[in-house]
Design a protein around this motif. Structure first.
Motif, PDB file in Angstrom:
ATOM      1  N   GLY A   2     -51.311 -34.365  37.786  1.00 52.98           N
ATOM      2  CA  GLY A   2     -52.368 -35.236  38.309  1.00 52.98           C
ATOM      3  C   GLY A   2     -52.827 -36.337  37.380  1.00 52.98           C
ATOM      4  O   GLY A   2     -53.902 -36.906  37.593  1.00 52.98           O
ATOM      5  N   ASP A  13     -56.541 -43.133  37.859  1.00 54.51           N
ATOM      6  CA  ASP A  13     -57.040 -44.054  38.878  1.00 54.51           C
ATOM      7  C   ASP A  13     -58.548 -43.890  39.067  1.00 54.51           C
ATOM      8  O   ASP A  13     -59.276 -44.878  39.205  1.00 54.51           O
ATOM      9  CB  ASP A  13     -56.313 -43.846  40.207  1.00 54.51           C
ATOM     10  N   ASN A  14     -59.029 -42.648  39.064  1.00 57.20           N
ATOM     11  CA  ASN A  14     -60.478 -42.426  39.159  1.00 57.20           C
ATOM     12  C   ASN A  14     -61.194 -42.895  37.898  1.00 57.20           C
ATOM     13  O   ASN A  14     -62.300 -43.433  37.980  1.00 57.20           O
ATOM     14  CB  ASN A  14     -60.785 -40.959  39.460  1.00 57.20           C
ATOM     15  N   ALA A  24     -53.540 -39.761  39.313  1.00 56.87           N
ATOM     16  CA  ALA A  24     -54.742 -39.738  40.148  1.00 56.87           C
ATOM     17  C   ALA A  24     -56.003 -39.711  39.288  1.00 56.87           C
ATOM     18  O   ALA A  24     -56.986 -40.401  39.588  1.00 56.87           O
ATOM     19  CB  ALA A  24     -54.706 -38.534  41.090  1.00 56.87           C
TER      20      ALA A  24
END
Length: 184
Positions: free
Chosen positions: A25, A31-32, A28
């Motif tokens: 992950g 990206d956050n 992801a």
């Protein structure tokens, strides 16, 4: 409200799919982290980047002066954002992180990055012990599968266990969406 800073911990090339120590992950979570980074920059709040580098070329990842030890391009610091180089799990240990925060009057840390079970855990506990209020953005952190005593532990379970422990006594643990919507 007390002054806050976003602490971007170890979002470095070796943790991504082509690196030496890929995390589950990582994309992801990064990206956050970028969403938080953009919000902090827009608000004019402080941002401090942490970059881990081992001191030996024999290290399994983050070897000195390697491409893998560089900050990932998604979270490259701006000229006015300090990068704290560390050699230990705890980002405060033998660094100038606390001096940087204290100089700016920072009282609240918002933590994103990697690895949930190591450096995120380390900085969060140390920061709380030093008197900072801490928020961990759980979906802007990543980790990896672990093994203990012949038991395989999936990354999702590792992450959940550490976020639960941090949320119990050391930090507020929220999603990027919750934080950006005003739950600080």
């Amino acid at each position: 409200m007390a002054k806050q800073a976003l602490i971007v911990v170890d979002i470095q090339n070796d943790y991504f799919p082509q690196g030496k120590w890929p995390l589950v992950g990582a994309e992801a979570a990064a990206d956050n982290a970028v969403r938080l980074l953009d919000a902090f920059r827009e608000a004019g709040d402080a941002v401090v980047h942490i970059r881990h580098e081992f001191t030996s070329d024999d290290a399994p990842f983050f070897t000195p002066n390697s491409e893998g030890a560089k900050l990932h391009p998604k979270v490259t610091n701006r000229a006015d954002e300090p990068v704290v180089l560390k050699h230990f799990v705890n980002s405060f240990r033998e660094t100038d992180l606390q001096a940087i925060l204290d100089e700016q009057g920072i009282k609240h840390l918002v933590v994103v990055g990697s690895m949930s079970h190591m450096c995120i855990d380390g900085i969060t506990r140390a920061a709380a012990d030093l008197g900072y209020t801490v928020t961990v953005i759980h979906d802007a952190c990543a980790t990896r599968d672990l093994e203990f005593n012949g038991v395989s532990v999936p990354a999702a379970h590792v992450h959940a266990a550490f976020m639960s422990a941090l949320g119990f006594a050391y930090a507020s643990v929220v999603s990027a969406e919750e934080f950006l919507a005003g739950k600080r």
